[in-house]
Every structure is written in structure tokens, then in C-alpha cells.
Design a protein around this motif. Structure first.
Motif, mmCIF file in Angstrom:
data_model
loop_
_atom_site.group_PDB
_atom_site.id
_atom_site.type_symbol
_atom_site.label_atom_id
_atom_site.label_comp_id
_atom_site.label_asym_id
_atom_site.label_seq_id
_atom_site.Cartn_x
_atom_site.Cartn_y
_atom_site.Cartn_z
ATOM 1 N N PHE A 173 146.269 -52.629 70.110
ATOM 2 C CA PHE A 173 145.625 -52.730 68.785
ATOM 3 C C PHE A 173 144.208 -53.239 68.992
ATOM 4 C CE2 PHE A 173 150.161 -53.081 68.072
ATOM 5 C CZ PHE A 173 150.380 -52.287 66.961
ATOM 6 N N ILE A 174 143.357 -52.400 69.588
ATOM 7 C CA ILE A 174 141.990 -52.812 69.900
ATOM 8 C C ILE A 174 140.959 -51.818 69.364
ATOM 9 C CG2 ILE A 174 142.674 -54.092 71.968
ATOM 10 C CD1 ILE A 174 141.731 -51.681 73.622
ATOM 11 N N PHE A 197 136.698 -41.219 74.094
ATOM 12 C CA PHE A 197 135.764 -42.051 73.342
ATOM 13 C C PHE A 197 135.941 -43.532 73.652
ATOM 14 C CE2 PHE A 197 133.715 -39.568 69.787
ATOM 15 C CZ PHE A 197 133.935 -38.334 70.381
ATOM 16 N N ILE A 198 136.957 -43.855 74.429
ATOM 17 C CA ILE A 198 137.217 -45.243 74.782
ATOM 18 C C ILE A 198 137.648 -45.275 76.248
ATOM 19 C CG2 ILE A 198 139.637 -45.184 74.086
ATOM 20 C CD1 ILE A 198 139.353 -48.029 73.042
ATOM 21 N N ASP A 199 137.410 -46.405 76.882
ATOM 22 C CA ASP A 199 137.719 -46.520 78.307
ATOM 23 C C ASP A 199 139.216 -46.767 78.507
ATOM 24 O OD1 ASP A 199 137.398 -46.615 80.998
ATOM 25 O OD2 ASP A 199 136.614 -48.673 81.067
ATOM 26 N N LYS A 200 140.028 -45.796 78.086
ATOM 27 C CA LYS A 200 141.483 -45.881 78.240
ATOM 28 C C LYS A 200 142.020 -44.495 78.599
ATOM 29 C CE LYS A 200 142.049 -50.243 77.075
ATOM 30 N NZ LYS A 200 142.645 -51.251 77.972
ATOM 31 N N ALA A 201 141.636 -43.998 79.754
ATOM 32 C CA ALA A 201 142.033 -42.647 80.146
ATOM 33 C C ALA A 201 143.527 -42.537 80.426
ATOM 34 C CB ALA A 201 141.252 -42.226 81.387
ATOM 35 N N LYS A 243 151.279 -42.528 73.643
ATOM 36 C CA LYS A 243 150.942 -43.758 72.923
ATOM 37 C C LYS A 243 149.500 -43.691 72.429
ATOM 38 C CE LYS A 243 154.272 -46.643 75.390
ATOM 39 N NZ LYS A 243 154.938 -45.528 76.079
ATOM 40 N N VAL A 244 149.280 -44.345 71.262
ATOM 41 C CA VAL A 244 147.959 -44.363 70.628
ATOM 42 C C VAL A 244 147.430 -45.794 70.610
ATOM 43 C CG1 VAL A 244 148.505 -42.356 69.224
ATOM 44 C CG2 VAL A 244 148.936 -44.655 68.318
ATOM 45 N N ILE A 245 146.130 -45.905 70.278
ATOM 46 C CA ILE A 245 145.480 -47.213 70.150
ATOM 47 C C ILE A 245 145.060 -47.376 68.687
ATOM 48 C CG2 ILE A 245 143.533 -48.629 70.857
ATOM 49 C CD1 ILE A 245 143.621 -47.274 73.566
ATOM 50 N N GLY A 249 139.725 -48.532 60.853
ATOM 51 C CA GLY A 249 139.641 -47.203 60.268
ATOM 52 C C GLY A 249 139.670 -46.083 61.286
ATOM 53 N N MET A 250 139.877 -46.431 62.569
ATOM 54 C CA MET A 250 139.882 -45.412 63.621
ATOM 55 C C MET A 250 141.163 -45.540 64.452
ATOM 56 S SD MET A 250 135.895 -45.724 64.858
ATOM 57 C CE MET A 250 136.090 -44.478 66.086
ATOM 58 N N ILE A 251 141.550 -44.445 65.052
ATOM 59 C CA ILE A 251 142.710 -44.408 65.947
ATOM 60 C C ILE A 251 142.389 -43.474 67.106
ATOM 61 C CG2 ILE A 251 143.818 -42.539 64.646
ATOM 62 C CD1 ILE A 251 146.512 -43.700 65.373
ATOM 63 N N TYR A 252 142.776 -43.898 68.296
ATOM 64 C CA TYR A 252 142.548 -43.094 69.499
ATOM 65 C C TYR A 252 143.902 -42.566 70.001
ATOM 66 C CZ TYR A 252 137.994 -45.369 69.432
ATOM 67 O OH TYR A 252 136.758 -45.837 69.063
ATOM 68 N N MET A 253 143.912 -41.300 70.343
ATOM 69 C CA MET A 253 145.163 -40.661 70.775
ATOM 70 C C MET A 253 144.890 -39.673 71.898
ATOM 71 S SD MET A 253 145.905 -37.974 67.648
ATOM 72 C CE MET A 253 146.132 -39.320 66.490
ATOM 73 N N PRO A 254 145.929 -39.256 72.658
ATOM 74 C CA PRO A 254 145.734 -38.254 73.717
ATOM 75 C C PRO A 254 145.233 -36.936 73.137
ATOM 76 C CG PRO A 254 147.862 -39.360 73.952
ATOM 77 C CD PRO A 254 147.305 -39.775 72.635
ATOM 78 N N TYR A 255 144.435 -36.252 73.924
ATOM 79 C CA TYR A 255 143.840 -35.022 73.435
ATOM 80 C C TYR A 255 144.898 -33.937 73.221
ATOM 81 C CZ TYR A 255 140.608 -31.128 72.944
ATOM 82 O OH TYR A 255 139.927 -30.043 72.461
#
Length: 320
Positions: A75-76, A24-28, A35-37, A80-86
């Protein structure tokens, strides 16, 4: 301070976010680590607290009570959202948009970890140790029960964390950690060759070998070249069980030869002459030896054995 209804409280960082995968974000690149965003508000809160570095967090799925740990990359993210590895979402049994509880924790440095690949294909890599060391540089911590993903040569390998010391969650940043491997999940031990004798049964006793008969020379019946009966019986040779039959046969042959040898020799000479074959001997009719024997007086029997006399047979003329 509140963000979308979720507020920070207390002296430690603990917040609930909606989770989404890295697609969902350009951080493959976060797929190759743990690590999470997080949103910028999380950084503001963490900076105001006296926390230990590096920043490590506990991730908890309250619906399934699944637990894991991670680090933070940036921290970008939206508030209210967090991006993590699948693969991390799969460990926590999370779907896109599910809530996850994030809490700042302190984790001890690891001294031992035991890994178990899902497939034995991972062991077929030319240097799996080097690949694993390179991959774990992108990890901050490991949790017992998790399955991490190792990407190599356009293929994904999953590895289970079977055991870790000194705690169920360990930090692997700037630490010397002993790594051990368990057999892959799909590994099968090679089958042992089946034995001819089944286990638990006594080996069958082999029958004793029959003794081979010894060679006894000159054990057949004796015959004279001139066809006359033998004057002396050959010494009997000791033989095995079949010796009796051999003796009987030899006696029978000897007696038969003495009785019918002259007549058989005369008939053989007559047959040979009639067939037109060359026969060495006289063409005259042989004399009746039985009458001559009747006229001749029998020599007195003595206890001494008769001596062998050479050239005592019949005389024949080549002239005919």
C-alpha cells in the motif's frame, strides 16, 4: 473520507482508481504475479472492516465489462492510483490512466484448473511443471478467461485459464489443486499417411493369376542320328492348348525328315568337303537311297510295333 473526489462508502471496500503499469514504479517483480500496489488509504479502510484474509479483490473495467481478480502486494501508491502487471491490464483492455473498479471479495479455494499454453514452445521447456509451480507461487487467484504470463529464460509464455472449479474464480493459496493441460493453441495434429485405397470405395479386385504351364520333358520332334526317317512315331504327350500345334509341327518335321534327310545329309557332307574341313566319313558320293527303297520290297505291316535295333545306320570307313 474522500480522496481526490473518490470516497469510500458502505460496509465493504469498493473504490475506483486510475491504473498504471508496473513500469511507472520501481516494482518490476509484480509482473511475475497477480498482485497490485494500492494507496495507503485503502489499507486504513480495509483495516476498519471485518474482511477475510488473504485480501482478494475484484477488478472491473466498466467500459468493456471485463472482469478479473487479484491480490495486493503493498500500500505505497499515490492516492487515487493503482499499479498492476501489464498483462493484467491487457486482460481488462485497460490503457494507462483508465479507471478501474476495485472491490474486496471472498473467493473459494480451487480444486481443479485447466490451462492452455498459447504456443507449443512452452512444452519444449525441460521441466514445464516445475516452472509453472514456481510461477504460481506468486499468484493469489485465477479467473476463467484470463491469460497469465510465465517468464522463463528471458522469454514470456502466455497461458489461458480455460476452466476452474468450484467457481469461475478460485484461490490457489494453501490449497491442493488439480492441474490439467489442453493442447497449445498452435498445436497441429500430425497428418496421417495417405492410404492407397480411398475411403468409401471398395478395393479393386485383382485379376486371377494365370496358371503356370507345367514342364513336359521330351516333347520336341524325334530325329535319328543317321538321318534315316523314323520307323515308329513317338508317343504324343498331352499338352495344353498349344499341344495341337506342337503335334502338327512334330508330324510335319518327321515327314519332312523322312523325305529329305538323305539328300540333306549328302549335301552337307559335300559342303563340308568343299570348305576344307575335316569330316569323318567316306569321300565317295553317297548312294541314292530313294532308288534302293524303291527296289526293296516293303515289309509286311503287322499290328505289333517294331522293336528298336541298335547300330542299324550307315557304315563309314575312316580310311576313305
Amino acid at each position: 473520507m474522500y480522496f481526490d473526489g473518490y470516497g469510500y462508502h458502505g460496509t465493504s471496500f469498493e473504490q475506483t482508481y486510475r491504473c498504471y503499469p508496473a513500469s511507472f514504479i520501481d516494482k518490476a517483480q509484480i509482473e511475475n504475479g497477480d498482485k497490485v500496489i494500492m494507496p495507503p488509504s485503502a489499507l486504513d479502510r480495509l483495516a476498519s472492516l471485518h474482511i477475510d484474509y488473504p485480501m482478494l479483490f475484484e477488478l472491473r473495467n466498466a467500459a468493456t465489462e471485463r472482469l478479473s481478480h487479484c491480490g495486493v502486494l503493498e500500500f505505497i501508491a499515490e492516492e487515487g492510483m493503482i499499479y498492476m502487471p501489464y498483462w493484467m491490464m491487457e486482460n481488462l483492455l485497460l490503457q494507462e490512466g483508465d479507471f478501474v473498479r476495485v472491490k474486496n471479495v471472498t473467493i473459494p479455494k480451487g480444486t481443479y484448473v485447466k490451462l492452455q499454453p498459447h504456443t507449443k514452445d512452452f512444452l519444449d521447456i525441460s521441466n514445464p511443471k516445475a516452472i509453472l509451480e514456481t510461477t504460481l507461487r506468486n499468484f493469489s487467484c485465477l479467473t476463467t478467461g484470463d491469460s497469465i504470463m510465465v517468464a522463463y529464460n528471458n522469454k514470456k509464455y502466455y497461458i489461458d485459464i480455460v476452466e476452474s472449479k468450484p467457481s469461475h474464480a478460485i484461490s490457489i493459496i494453501e490449497t491442493d489443486c488439480e492441474v490439467d493441460f489442453a493442447p497449445p493453441l498452435d498445436y497441429k495434429e500430425p497428418e496421417k499417411p495417405a492410404r492407397s485405397i480411398p475411403t468409401g470405395k471398395a478395393p479393386a479386385e485383382e485379376p486371377p493369376a494365370e496358371p503356370e504351364p507345367k514342364f513336359n520333358p521330351f516333347t520336341g520332334p524325334a530325329r535319328r542320328l543317321d538321318g534315316k526317317p523314323l520307323k515308329m512315331q513317338p508317343p504324343q504327350q498331352p499338352v495344353a492348348s498349344s499341344g495341337g500345334s506342337h503335334d502338327k509341327r512334330s508330324n510335319a518335321v518327321s515327314s519332312g525328315a523322312g523325305a529329305g534327310a538323305p539328300s540333306s545329309s549328302s549335301s552337307q557332307s559335300t559342303n563340308r568337303q568343299s570348305q576344307g574341313k575335316l569330316v569323318f566319313g567316306s569321300k565317295e558320293t553317297p548312294k541314292d537311297t530313294s532308288k534302293e527303297k524303291a527296289n526293296k520290297p516293303e515289309p509286311p505291316k503287322t499290328d505289333e510295333e517294331p522293336k528298336f535295333q541298335a547300330f542299324s545306320g550307315k557304315k563309314y570307313s575312316l580310311k576313305g
